[in-house]
Design a protein around this motif. Structure first.
Motif, PDB file in Angstrom:
ATOM      1  N   THR A 129     112.269  31.235  -5.857  1.00 27.84           N
ATOM      2  CA  THR A 129     111.171  32.137  -5.488  1.00 27.84           C
ATOM      3  C   THR A 129     109.820  31.510  -5.797  1.00 27.84           C
ATOM      4  O   THR A 129     108.890  31.551  -4.973  1.00 27.84           O
ATOM      5  CB  THR A 129     111.318  33.480  -6.227  1.00 27.84           C
ATOM      6  OG1 THR A 129     112.536  34.107  -5.815  1.00 27.84           O
ATOM      7  CG2 THR A 129     110.142  34.403  -5.936  1.00 27.84           C
ATOM      8  N   PRO A 195     103.718  36.960  -5.746  1.00 26.48           N
ATOM      9  CA  PRO A 195     103.404  38.396  -5.820  1.00 26.48           C
ATOM     10  C   PRO A 195     104.068  39.048  -7.032  1.00 26.48           C
ATOM     11  O   PRO A 195     105.147  38.631  -7.466  1.00 26.48           O
ATOM     12  CB  PRO A 195     103.997  38.945  -4.515  1.00 26.48           C
ATOM     13  CG  PRO A 195     104.108  37.770  -3.605  1.00 26.48           C
ATOM     14  CD  PRO A 195     104.373  36.590  -4.479  1.00 26.48           C
ATOM     15  N   ALA A 196     103.436  40.061  -7.568  1.00 29.99           N
ATOM     16  CA  ALA A 196     103.956  40.743  -8.754  1.00 29.99           C
ATOM     17  C   ALA A 196     105.374  41.257  -8.525  1.00 29.99           C
ATOM     18  O   ALA A 196     106.217  41.219  -9.437  1.00 29.99           O
ATOM     19  CB  ALA A 196     103.026  41.893  -9.137  1.00 29.99           C
ATOM     20  N   SER A 197     105.670  41.698  -7.300  1.00 31.99           N
ATOM     21  CA  SER A 197     106.996  42.236  -6.999  1.00 31.99           C
ATOM     22  C   SER A 197     108.087  41.176  -7.042  1.00 31.99           C
ATOM     23  O   SER A 197     109.281  41.504  -7.108  1.00 31.99           O
ATOM     24  CB  SER A 197     106.983  42.894  -5.619  1.00 31.99           C
ATOM     25  OG  SER A 197     106.653  41.942  -4.614  1.00 31.99           O
ATOM     26  N   GLU A 198     107.703  39.895  -7.019  1.00 32.03           N
ATOM     27  CA  GLU A 198     108.678  38.811  -6.973  1.00 32.03           C
ATOM     28  C   GLU A 198     108.850  38.110  -8.315  1.00 32.03           C
ATOM     29  O   GLU A 198     109.716  37.253  -8.457  1.00 32.03           O
ATOM     30  CB  GLU A 198     108.233  37.764  -5.939  1.00 32.03           C
ATOM     31  CG  GLU A 198     108.139  38.277  -4.524  1.00 32.03           C
ATOM     32  CD  GLU A 198     109.438  38.105  -3.761  1.00 32.03           C
ATOM     33  OE1 GLU A 198     109.789  36.957  -3.442  1.00 32.03           O
ATOM     34  OE2 GLU A 198     110.108  39.121  -3.502  1.00 32.03           O
ATOM     35  N   ARG A 199     108.033  38.452  -9.302  1.00 41.51           N
ATOM     36  CA  ARG A 199     108.050  37.698 -10.562  1.00 41.51           C
ATOM     37  C   ARG A 199     109.315  37.947 -11.376  1.00 41.51           C
ATOM     38  O   ARG A 199     109.733  37.087 -12.156  1.00 41.51           O
ATOM     39  CB  ARG A 199     106.795  38.018 -11.379  1.00 41.51           C
ATOM     40  CG  ARG A 199     105.542  37.465 -10.725  1.00 41.51           C
ATOM     41  CD  ARG A 199     104.262  37.930 -11.379  1.00 41.51           C
ATOM     42  NE  ARG A 199     103.131  37.702 -10.480  1.00 41.51           N
ATOM     43  CZ  ARG A 199     101.974  38.321 -10.569  1.00 41.51           C
ATOM     44  NH1 ARG A 199     101.775  39.222 -11.536  1.00 41.51           N
ATOM     45  NH2 ARG A 199     101.003  38.059  -9.713  1.00 41.51           N
ATOM     46  N   LYS A 201     112.238  38.026 -10.102  1.00 43.07           N
ATOM     47  CA  LYS A 201     113.175  37.040  -9.565  1.00 43.07           C
ATOM     48  C   LYS A 201     112.942  35.667 -10.199  1.00 43.07           C
ATOM     49  O   LYS A 201     113.891  34.922 -10.442  1.00 43.07           O
ATOM     50  CB  LYS A 201     113.028  36.939  -8.045  1.00 43.07           C
ATOM     51  CG  LYS A 201     113.472  38.169  -7.279  1.00 43.07           C
ATOM     52  CD  LYS A 201     113.319  37.922  -5.783  1.00 43.07           C
ATOM     53  CE  LYS A 201     113.700  39.139  -4.970  1.00 43.07           C
ATOM     54  NZ  LYS A 201     113.525  38.899  -3.515  1.00 43.07           N
ATOM     55  N   LYS A 445     110.054  36.261   3.989  1.00 41.27           N
ATOM     56  CA  LYS A 445     108.823  35.872   3.315  1.00 41.27           C
ATOM     57  C   LYS A 445     108.097  34.821   4.141  1.00 41.27           C
ATOM     58  O   LYS A 445     108.724  34.062   4.871  1.00 41.27           O
ATOM     59  CB  LYS A 445     109.145  35.300   1.928  1.00 41.27           C
ATOM     60  CG  LYS A 445     109.898  36.271   1.035  1.00 41.27           C
ATOM     61  CD  LYS A 445     110.375  35.565  -0.220  1.00 41.27           C
ATOM     62  CE  LYS A 445     111.278  36.493  -1.026  1.00 41.27           C
ATOM     63  NZ  LYS A 445     111.867  35.809  -2.191  1.00 41.27           N
ATOM     64  N   LYS A 448     104.814  40.532   3.796  1.00 41.80           N
ATOM     65  CA  LYS A 448     105.009  41.639   2.848  1.00 41.80           C
ATOM     66  C   LYS A 448     104.692  42.992   3.472  1.00 41.80           C
ATOM     67  O   LYS A 448     105.294  43.992   3.122  1.00 41.80           O
ATOM     68  CB  LYS A 448     104.123  41.432   1.611  1.00 41.80           C
ATOM     69  CG  LYS A 448     104.384  40.147   0.850  1.00 41.80           C
ATOM     70  CD  LYS A 448     103.604  40.087  -0.436  1.00 41.80           C
ATOM     71  CE  LYS A 448     102.110  39.869  -0.215  1.00 41.80           C
ATOM     72  NZ  LYS A 448     101.802  38.561   0.372  1.00 41.80           N
ATOM     73  N   GLU A 449     103.720  43.017   4.384  1.00 42.80           N
ATOM     74  CA  GLU A 449     103.301  44.264   5.007  1.00 42.80           C
ATOM     75  C   GLU A 449     103.924  44.395   6.398  1.00 42.80           C
ATOM     76  O   GLU A 449     103.977  43.427   7.154  1.00 42.80           O
ATOM     77  CB  GLU A 449     101.776  44.315   5.127  1.00 42.80           C
ATOM     78  CG  GLU A 449     101.052  44.254   3.790  1.00 42.80           C
ATOM     79  CD  GLU A 449     101.327  45.476   2.928  1.00 42.80           C
ATOM     80  OE1 GLU A 449     101.523  46.568   3.520  1.00 42.80           O
ATOM     81  OE2 GLU A 449     101.346  45.341   1.698  1.00 42.80           O
TER      82      GLU A 449
END
Length: 470
Positions: A129, A195-199, A201, A445, A448-449
């Motif tokens: 990631t 992105p914060a949502s991937e950290r 991982k 990826k 994201k939107e």
């Protein structure tokens, strides 16, 4: 280039002041030079096949296994040394597989792409990631100081540090970074582009890597032999020479802070063995301009656009003479730019131009005749201040989405229609991100939107939509 940056005492970190300065002069997420290629020809060049990519991967793994077994049998005799040198080089060739399968362009099957990417990442001590997002940034802002986390050497360049890279002595720093991430300590550089949502991982992938390599060390202790470590883990260090041999030719010694890959990337003609190990990434200018083209079609892409490119280096020796000479000059004058690189004066391809639609009395949009959209193609249609990407999938159904990618700020009409696990998808030409054509949901990826989808009526031979509000 949109602006001019001061080249003295520069901070190459992506968390330093140069990032803001690059943004101020228009170098962040900007439009890059692209030569024109006929859309039908581009669709041919971007076609992906499982057979070629899987065949090349199987051959590479077979060679790695054969040499590895031979080295293990010969160990610890003197004859194992040259075998381990070759094994390390082949192991390091995972870098090219990491790159191509990570882009998602090697195979048409996404699961195969991801499985190979995960395997190569583990071999190279790279968090999948973390490095996926790092490479997205590299392609967005290639060799833009303060933005690109993959710049090999800062200016003024250090030839000693370059030699260190070849020795593999800096590789353990990558493993130390993995250990820190395994303990939940995400470094500021990673925070900048992941992105914060991937950290989360990043942390769990680091823990898996630490667990695997710890098991290898445990096996070495249990067997009282260095052999397990020499076969798994250590090749990332002693095999780094081949990764750097190829990778150094990509950008080193060329321009920084320009919006033209012809000025900051290098194409080098290589022999068939090198091209196999490197998966044709020697066509590096071509890859950066058109990242959607799979590696096995890059030579054909080169033939298509070489009139618009600088003269390639005829071989690796020529490339290295150019690189070393320029590094010596930049050591004395960090602002020096290569003077012998001629870039043809050809116009950049215009923004994707399609047709102009119209507004009907009931407020719906007429996007033109159904027949104007070829099966498997994507076309741009503009209506007043709105722009759409109109895709016709294999069964003849037309799908209409907003034209601009929500991540890359590039028109999707330059992209592809591909088969996804849950139906047809549209792939962005800039970063290979994907959207579901039925729902607009992100499918790959760095997207994201979601993107807006507009239901199309083609009953009367024309494409009619009732557009959503902006």
């Amino acid at each position: 280039m949109t602006g001019t940056l001061d080249r003295t005492a520069r901070d190459y970190s992506v968390v330093g002041p140069e990032a803001q300065r690059a943004a101020e002069v228009g170098l962040v997420g900007a439009e890059w030079f692209r030569p024109y290629v006929d859309p039908d020809r581009m669709r041919e060049l971007t076609e992906r096949t499982n057979r070629r990519a899987i065949g090349d991967a199987v051959l590479w793994l077979a060679l790695l296994g054969i040499v590895g077994v031979a080295a293990a049998v010969a160990f610890p005799s003197f004859w194992s040394i040259p075998l381990f040198v070759v094994y390390g080089g082949l192991y390091g060739a995972a870098d090219a597989r990491w790159h191509e399968f990570g882009h998602g362009t090697a195979c048409s099957n996404e699961r195969v792409n991801d499985a190979m990417y995960q395997c190569a990442s583990l071999m190279l001590w790279r968090g999948p990631t973390l490095w996926r997002w790092s490479h997205f940034r590299h392609h967005s802002d290639t060799i833009i100081v303060g933005r690109d986390p993959e710049i090999q050497l800062a200016r003024p360049p250090s030839l000693f540090r370059l030699a260190q890279n070849y020795s593999g002595l800096r590789q353990p720093a990558m493993f130390w970074r993995v250990i820190q991430h395994a303990f939940g300590k995400i470094d500021p550089v990673a925070v900048d582009f992941v992105p914060a949502s991937e950290r989360g991982k990043v942390v769990w992938e680091a823990r898996l890597s630490v667990a695997v390599h710890s098991a290898v060390v445990g096996l070495a202790i249990a067997t009282q032999s260095w052999l397990p470590i020499l076969l798994i883990g250590a090749p990332t260090i002693y095999g780094a020479w081949l990764v750097l041999f190829f990778g150094t030719t990509q950008h080193l010694g060329l321009q920084e802070d320009v919006l033209d890959h012809r000025a900051n990337s290098r194409t080098v003609y290589m022999n068939p063995v090198f091209r196999f190990l490197y998966l044709n990434m020697n066509y590096h200018v071509e890859h950066h301009i058109f990242p959607a083209v799979p590696y096995y079609r890059l030579s054909a892409l080169h033939a298509e656009i070489k009139h618009a490119l600088p003269e390639p280096s005829p071989n690796c020796l020529h490339a290295y003479r150019e690189i070393i000479g320029e590094l010596k000059r930049q050591r004395d004058d960090p602002s020096h730019e290569l003077e012998t690189r001629f870039i043809p004066d050809v116009p950049t391809a215009p923004a994707e131009v399609g047709s102009i639609g119209s507004v009907r009395p009931d407020g719906s949009f007429d996007l033109g005749p159904f027949a104007q959209i070829a099966v498997g193609s994507v076309t741009r249609v503009d209506v007043r201040d709105r722009t759409f990407a109109v895709a016709r999938i294999d069964d003849g159904t037309v799908c209409v989405v907003d034209g601009i990618c929500t991540h890359g700020q590039v028109h999707l009409a330059g992209g592809l229609v591909v088969d996804g696990a849950d139906g047809p998808q549209i792939e962005c030409p800039k970063h290979n991100g994907r959207f579901d054509l039925s729902t607009g949901a992100p499918c790959r990826k760095p997207v994201k939107e979601p993107i807006a989808v507009h239901a199309a009526d083609t009953a009367n031979g024309r494409i009619i939509i009732q557009p959503h509000e902006k």
